[in-house]
Design a protein around this motif. Structure first.
Motif, PDB file in Angstrom:
ATOM      1  N   UNK A 191     -16.149 -22.298  24.684  1.00 39.40           N
ATOM      2  CA  UNK A 191     -17.300 -21.639  25.325  1.00 39.40           C
ATOM      3  C   UNK A 191     -17.751 -22.412  26.552  1.00 39.40           C
ATOM      4  N   UNK A 192     -17.751 -23.745  26.442  1.00 35.01           N
ATOM      5  CA  UNK A 192     -18.158 -24.594  27.568  1.00 35.01           C
ATOM      6  C   UNK A 192     -17.240 -24.366  28.769  1.00 35.01           C
ATOM      7  N   UNK A 193     -15.932 -24.425  28.545  1.00 33.18           N
ATOM      8  CA  UNK A 193     -14.969 -24.246  29.643  1.00 33.18           C
ATOM      9  C   UNK A 193     -15.116 -22.875  30.292  1.00 33.18           C
ATOM     10  N   UNK A 194     -15.225 -21.842  29.472  1.00 35.82           N
ATOM     11  CA  UNK A 194     -15.396 -20.488  30.014  1.00 35.82           C
ATOM     12  C   UNK A 194     -16.705 -20.386  30.791  1.00 35.82           C
ATOM     13  N   UNK A 195     -17.780 -20.982  30.255  1.00 33.18           N
ATOM     14  CA  UNK A 195     -19.077 -20.939  30.926  1.00 33.18           C
ATOM     15  C   UNK A 195     -19.064 -21.633  32.276  1.00 33.18           C
ATOM     16  N   UNK A 196     -18.405 -22.797  32.353  1.00 30.92           N
ATOM     17  CA  UNK A 196     -18.310 -23.519  33.628  1.00 30.92           C
ATOM     18  C   UNK A 196     -17.532 -22.681  34.638  1.00 30.92           C
ATOM     19  N   UNK A 197     -16.425 -22.076  34.224  1.00 31.54           N
ATOM     20  CA  UNK A 197     -15.636 -21.246  35.142  1.00 31.54           C
ATOM     21  C   UNK A 197     -16.443 -20.030  35.609  1.00 31.54           C
ATOM     22  N   UNK A 198     -17.162 -19.415  34.684  1.00 37.06           N
ATOM     23  CA  UNK A 198     -18.006 -18.267  35.040  1.00 37.06           C
ATOM     24  C   UNK A 198     -19.095 -18.685  36.036  1.00 37.06           C
ATOM     25  N   UNK A 199     -19.693 -19.848  35.794  1.00 33.13           N
ATOM     26  CA  UNK A 199     -20.736 -20.334  36.692  1.00 33.13           C
ATOM     27  C   UNK A 199     -20.178 -20.636  38.089  1.00 33.13           C
ATOM     28  N   UNK A 200     -19.001 -21.215  38.155  1.00 29.17           N
ATOM     29  CA  UNK A 200     -18.378 -21.499  39.457  1.00 29.17           C
ATOM     30  C   UNK A 200     -18.187 -20.210  40.254  1.00 29.17           C
ATOM     31  N   UNK A 201     -17.768 -19.137  39.571  1.00 25.00           N
ATOM     32  CA  UNK A 201     -17.604 -17.845  40.249  1.00 25.00           C
ATOM     33  C   UNK A 201     -18.949 -17.325  40.753  1.00 25.00           C
ATOM     34  N   UNK A 202     -19.985 -17.447  39.928  1.00 20.37           N
ATOM     35  CA  UNK A 202     -21.316 -16.995  40.339  1.00 20.37           C
ATOM     36  C   UNK A 202     -21.842 -17.802  41.535  1.00 20.37           C
ATOM     37  N   UNK A 203     -21.530 -19.087  41.552  1.00 24.21           N
ATOM     38  CA  UNK A 203     -21.989 -19.940  42.655  1.00 24.21           C
ATOM     39  C   UNK A 203     -21.343 -19.553  43.989  1.00 24.21           C
ATOM     40  N   UNK A 204     -20.164 -18.948  43.951  1.00 21.42           N
ATOM     41  CA  UNK A 204     -19.504 -18.514  45.183  1.00 21.42           C
ATOM     42  C   UNK A 204     -20.331 -17.467  45.928  1.00 21.42           C
TER      43      UNK A 204
END
Length: 181
Positions: A130-143
């Motif tokens: 969940x942590x790894x998926x959440x970090x990747x999702x957040x990186x996309x949102x930050x773009x």
């Protein structure tokens, strides 16, 4: 039905034993990316090598012993780093700063400055996947926010006790940011 009442009561009793540090920010809603100024303050912190998700609550036990021995109030949020080395920190209430002035075995006392951060709210279990998926999702949102750039490592901000069932827990993925020039 009775089990839901008992569970709700147990969660409320545990939550009543924790204080939220007044200078700190409120939790971010689930599924929301927010940019916040996280106030500084005094922390007690412990760290150890290895995977955060496999450390079997040792970080929490170290901090809890320090809290007990110094008669400090347990506070939320709890801040944890996840990676090759892991850490956990509790904020100290301003009225109790004098009780938390010296380092002890495995626990460091530190004053941290205010920090601008991107924060993404979640509800549910927090595990390595969940942590790894959440970090990747957040990186996309930050773009979608080119006015900010990442200025540090991702970390977790927890708002509930380990006694709260995983599906009810609220946590956040947080990363320091700065405005681009």
């Amino acid at each position: 039905r009775l089990s839901a009442v008992v569970l709700t009561g147990a969660v409320a009793l545990f939550a009543a034993g924790c204080a939220s540090t007044p200078e700190h920010y409120p939790p971010t809603e689930n599924g929301v990316l927010a940019f916040k100024s996280i106030p500084g303050g005094r922390l007690i912190k412990t760290s150890m090598p290895g995977d955060y998700f496999k450390q079997d609550n040792e970080l929490f036990r170290r901090l809890f012993r320090y809290l007990e021995s110094h008669e400090l109030t347990m506070t939320v949020p709890v801040v944890s780093t996840v990676g090759e080395a892991c850490s956990m920190a509790f904020y100290v209430l301003p009225s109790e700063k004098a009780k938390a002035e010296k380092n002890e075995e495995n626990v460091v006392v530190a004053d941290v400055p205010e920090q601008l951060a991107a924060v993404y709210g979640f509800r549910g279990n927090n595990d390595a996947e969940s942590w790894s998926k959440g970090v990747e999702e957040m990186k996309k949102l930050l773009q979608a926010h080119p006015e900010y750039e990442i200025a540090g490592a991702f970390y977790a901000t927890y708002w509930d006790s380990p006694m709260v069932p995983g599906f009810l827990r609220h946590y956040e993925i947080t990363v320091p940011v700065r405005k681009r020039k």
